[in-house]
Design a protein around this motif. Structure first.
Motif, mmCIF file in Angstrom:
data_model
loop_
_atom_site.group_PDB
_atom_site.id
_atom_site.type_symbol
_atom_site.label_atom_id
_atom_site.label_comp_id
_atom_site.label_asym_id
_atom_site.label_seq_id
_atom_site.Cartn_x
_atom_site.Cartn_y
_atom_site.Cartn_z
ATOM 1 N N ILE A 157 5.439 5.344 2.154
ATOM 2 C CA ILE A 157 6.185 6.530 2.562
ATOM 3 C C ILE A 157 6.646 6.858 3.341
ATOM 4 C CG2 ILE A 157 4.482 8.554 3.232
ATOM 5 C CD1 ILE A 157 2.734 8.319 0.989
ATOM 6 N N ILE A 158 6.029 5.425 4.672
ATOM 7 C CA ILE A 158 6.197 5.302 5.967
ATOM 8 C C ILE A 158 8.127 4.721 5.932
ATOM 9 C CG2 ILE A 158 6.609 4.204 8.280
ATOM 10 C CD1 ILE A 158 3.092 3.505 7.539
ATOM 11 N N ARG B 144 0.818 -1.319 -0.565
ATOM 12 C CA ARG B 144 0.212 -0.146 -0.369
ATOM 13 C C ARG B 144 0.755 1.501 -0.236
ATOM 14 N NH1 ARG B 144 -4.313 -0.955 4.352
ATOM 15 N NH2 ARG B 144 -4.810 0.547 3.944
ATOM 16 N N LEU B 145 0.266 2.418 -0.954
ATOM 17 C CA LEU B 145 0.929 3.707 -0.871
ATOM 18 C C LEU B 145 1.479 4.218 0.709
ATOM 19 C CD1 LEU B 145 1.783 5.869 -2.271
ATOM 20 C CD2 LEU B 145 0.074 7.043 -2.647
ATOM 21 N N ARG B 146 0.878 3.582 1.939
ATOM 22 C CA ARG B 146 1.233 4.459 2.227
ATOM 23 C C ARG B 146 2.435 3.601 4.012
ATOM 24 N NH1 ARG B 146 -2.989 4.172 8.083
ATOM 25 N NH2 ARG B 146 -1.338 5.330 9.459
ATOM 26 N N THR B 147 2.727 2.107 3.115
ATOM 27 C CA THR B 147 3.426 1.577 3.700
ATOM 28 C C THR B 147 5.128 1.957 3.041
ATOM 29 O OG1 THR B 147 2.763 -0.382 4.032
ATOM 30 C CG2 THR B 147 4.455 -0.355 4.228
#
Length: 264
Positions: A34-35, A29-32
């Motif tokens: 970025i993190i 996922r994009l959020r992962t």
């Protein structure tokens, strides 16, 4: 209508129990993403700050080892290590070159970072094998023929080197043909081949020409050595000759297969 036979039901079960369909790859996922990217940036930034910006990993002390004639203070002053600078930023190769340039007595030096706060200077000094008198001082010459230091007092156990004139024009001819540095290296070569027992008693190595090198020993004894070639054979011959003629004053091993001794 008649029901399915046992064989037909078995075939249908085999068809339905075939290999499961392949699972489709699900991208992160994009959020992962970025993190993870932010974490890597923070880690890299923190590492750079720790090495260059913090006060924890800076040069606070400089230690010296291996000196014999030089003092630790002389080495530290010549090294000019930037105390207070980040340890990681110290250019060890520049310090090594600076030490060899400023202190010719140093033959080799190893500059090592000693985490978290130190720099270690491991020094190897040159060892004199011959001395060249210059006015009232003495120039030390090492095993490679390098003239590396001038001292006011001759070190004990190191013979003097003399470039002497055996007959008119001979020295000049040898200097023109071989050069003074070459003749000095030949003298060093001879000094390195002298048997240990004889070396301790050697006072002077005289060079009249490339193939006319002699030794002056204690008690007025002399050794005609010849050139620097066949040093090992000459050393063995001289040892045997001295044992066979302990009262002789003059020894000639310039031709090791035909040695001679004379005087008593």
């Amino acid at each position: 209508m008649a029901g399915s036979t046992t064989a037909e039901r078995g075939e249908r079960r085999q068809e339905s129990s075939g290999p499961p369909p392949a699972r489709k790859f699900t991208p992160p996922r994009l959020r992962t993403i970025i993190i993870l990217a932010v974490a890597l940036v923070l880690l890299a930034t923190g590492s750079v700050w720790l090495l260059y910006g913090s006060q924890w990993l800076r040069v606070e002390r400089v230690s010296v080892s291996g000196t014999r004639v030089l003092t630790s203070a002389q080495v530290r002053e010549a090294a000019d290590v930037p105390v207070g600078s980040p340890l990681i930023s110290v250019d060890t190769e520049v310090i090594e070159a600076r030490l060899r340039r400023k202190l010719p007595r140093i033959d080799a030096v190893d500059v090592v970072r000693s985490w978290p706060h130190g720099i270690r200077l491991k020094v190897v000094e040159r060892t004199p094998v011959l001395l060249v008198q210059k006015d009232r001082n003495f120039v030390e010459v090492d095993e490679e023929g390098v003239r590396f230091a001038t001292v006011s007092r001759a070190p004990k156990g190191v013979p003097a080197l003399e470039l002497t004139l055996s007959r008119p024009g001979s020295r000049a001819a040898s200097l023109r043909r071989f050069g003074e540095d070459r003749l000095v290296r030949e003298a060093v070569r001879v000094a390195g081949a002298i048997p240990a027992a004889v070396a301790r008693d050697t006072r002077t190595v005289k060079v009249r020409s490339y193939d006319d090198i002699s030794l002056e020993l204690g008690g007025g004894r002399t050794v005609a050595w010849g050139s620097g070639e066949k040093g090992s054979a000459k050393a063995r011959t001289l040892t045997a000759l001295m044992k066979a003629s302990p009262d002789a004053r003059h020894f000639d091993v310039s031709v090791p297969t035909a040695p001679a001794s004379s005087g008593s």
